[in-house]
Enzyme design. Structure first.
Site, PDB file in Angstrom:
ATOM      1  N   ASP A  64      -8.703   1.023   1.658  1.00 33.56           N
ATOM      2  CA  ASP A  64      -8.227   2.329   2.112  1.00 33.56           C
ATOM      3  C   ASP A  64      -6.704   2.324   2.066  1.00 33.56           C
ATOM      4  O   ASP A  64      -6.086   1.272   1.891  1.00 33.56           O
ATOM      5  CB  ASP A  64      -8.778   2.698   3.496  1.00 33.56           C
ATOM      6  CG  ASP A  64      -8.282   1.805   4.624  1.00 33.56           C
ATOM      7  OD1 ASP A  64      -7.871   0.656   4.351  1.00 33.56           O
ATOM      8  OD2 ASP A  64      -8.315   2.244   5.786  1.00 33.56           O
ATOM      9  N   TYR A  66      -2.652   2.339   2.762  1.00 29.19           N
ATOM     10  CA  TYR A  66      -1.765   1.769   3.775  1.00 29.19           C
ATOM     11  C   TYR A  66      -1.600   2.785   4.912  1.00 29.19           C
ATOM     12  O   TYR A  66      -1.523   3.988   4.674  1.00 29.19           O
ATOM     13  CB  TYR A  66      -0.399   1.460   3.184  1.00 29.19           C
ATOM     14  CG  TYR A  66      -0.412   0.388   2.124  1.00 29.19           C
ATOM     15  CD1 TYR A  66      -0.809  -0.921   2.413  1.00 29.19           C
ATOM     16  CD2 TYR A  66       0.006   0.667   0.821  1.00 29.19           C
ATOM     17  CE1 TYR A  66      -0.801  -1.907   1.439  1.00 29.19           C
ATOM     18  CE2 TYR A  66       0.020  -0.322  -0.156  1.00 29.19           C
ATOM     19  CZ  TYR A  66      -0.388  -1.610   0.163  1.00 29.19           C
ATOM     20  OH  TYR A  66      -0.377  -2.586  -0.808  1.00 29.19           O
ATOM     21  N   PHE A  77      -2.901  -0.462  -3.534  1.00 30.23           N
ATOM     22  CA  PHE A  77      -1.903  -1.532  -3.487  1.00 30.23           C
ATOM     23  C   PHE A  77      -0.465  -1.051  -3.684  1.00 30.23           C
ATOM     24  O   PHE A  77       0.473  -1.808  -3.472  1.00 30.23           O
ATOM     25  CB  PHE A  77      -2.210  -2.650  -4.502  1.00 30.23           C
ATOM     26  CG  PHE A  77      -3.462  -3.410  -4.189  1.00 30.23           C
ATOM     27  CD1 PHE A  77      -3.467  -4.397  -3.214  1.00 30.23           C
ATOM     28  CD2 PHE A  77      -4.649  -3.137  -4.849  1.00 30.23           C
ATOM     29  CE1 PHE A  77      -4.625  -5.111  -2.910  1.00 30.23           C
ATOM     30  CE2 PHE A  77      -5.817  -3.832  -4.557  1.00 30.23           C
ATOM     31  CZ  PHE A  77      -5.803  -4.823  -3.588  1.00 30.23           C
ATOM     32  N   HIS A 186      -9.355 -11.699  -2.032  1.00 33.67           N
ATOM     33  CA  HIS A 186      -8.338 -10.664  -1.851  1.00 33.67           C
ATOM     34  C   HIS A 186      -6.954 -11.298  -1.851  1.00 33.67           C
ATOM     35  O   HIS A 186      -6.770 -12.427  -1.376  1.00 33.67           O
ATOM     36  CB  HIS A 186      -8.585  -9.933  -0.523  1.00 33.67           C
ATOM     37  CG  HIS A 186      -7.863  -8.640  -0.401  1.00 33.67           C
ATOM     38  ND1 HIS A 186      -6.548  -8.566   0.012  1.00 33.67           N
ATOM     39  CD2 HIS A 186      -8.265  -7.367  -0.642  1.00 33.67           C
ATOM     40  CE1 HIS A 186      -6.176  -7.301   0.021  1.00 33.67           C
ATOM     41  NE2 HIS A 186      -7.189  -6.546  -0.373  1.00 33.67           N
TER      42      HIS A 186
END
Length: 224
Positions: A64, A66, A77, A186
């Protein structure tokens, strides 16, 4: 939410008619009216706006947006110019440096990737300020799953970079034998050392694209 008007629109049009999307639209509209929600409403669909379906050659799935002020702008990202590069993206840049020799840029603005055909798609497209995952399960997952199914149906090579469990939960949808699915932990500081570092996904992506006669991605983000 400005409508998606490129070639994604025709493929996603049936979603807008479904009960879940109507409820999602009402919920998101109310949230923006009452709370501080990210990204700005005009940026919600930036991943689709900047990377038309016909140009997608790589997909990087995020979770989701930031949730701090000024960061999110609709690409997984990525952060806006002038915003400190988040830790996960710092680690992505470190892997790029080790893999392809890219220098570490002074910003986290990944629009260059999107404009080359890298779909930077979060599975949830909005979030309440300072509350990670606050818009989980309000309907975005059904919408982005539809987009992933559309991608899976494309009769051309596409690379999927699935980093972390949330992204890897979508692997079952990716059944097209023409596509390449790459998995790694991740890039978060909590997990990057468990296999994200050294995964060489960027060079492997470009090798696959070149093998299929597709222009490789220029992963270098320039300083601003």
């Amino acid at each position: 939410m400005p409508p998606i008007t490129n070639d994604w629109a025709e493929h996603l049009k049936e979603e807008y008619k479904k009960p879940y999307y109507k409820k999602l639209y009402q919920t998101v509209t109310a949230e923006y009216a009452q709370k501080n929600i990210f990204p700005p409403a005009d940026d919600i669909f930036n991943a689709f706006h900047l990377t038309p379906l016909s140009r997608v050659k790589v997909v990087i799935l995020g979770q989701d947006p930031y949730h701090n002020v000024g960061q999110a702008h609709g690409l997984s990202f990525s952060v806006k110019p002038g915003v400190q590069t988040p830790p996960s993206l710092v680690n992505i840049y470190q892997e790029l440096h080790e893999d392809l020799g890219c220098y570490i840029p002074n910003n986290g603005y990944l629009t260059k990737w999107a404009e080359q055909g890298v779909l930077l798609l979060n599975t949830v497209l909005t979030v309440q300020a300072h509350k990670a995952n606050s818009h989980k399960d309000i309907g975005w997952e059904e919408f982005t799953d539809a987009a992933i199914r559309i991608l899976n149906e494309q009769d051309r090579p596409i690379v999927y970079l699935l980093w972390g469990r949330n992204a890897q939960n979508k692997k079952w949808m990716l059944t097209n034998p023409k596509h390449l699915v790459l998995e790694a932990p991740h890039p978060s500081p909590f997990s990057a050392s468990r296999g994200f570092f050294g995964c060489r996904h960027f060079s492997r992506t470009n090798e696959f694209l070149k093998e299929h006669g597709i222009e490789p991605v220029d992963w270098q983000i320039e300083n601003i």
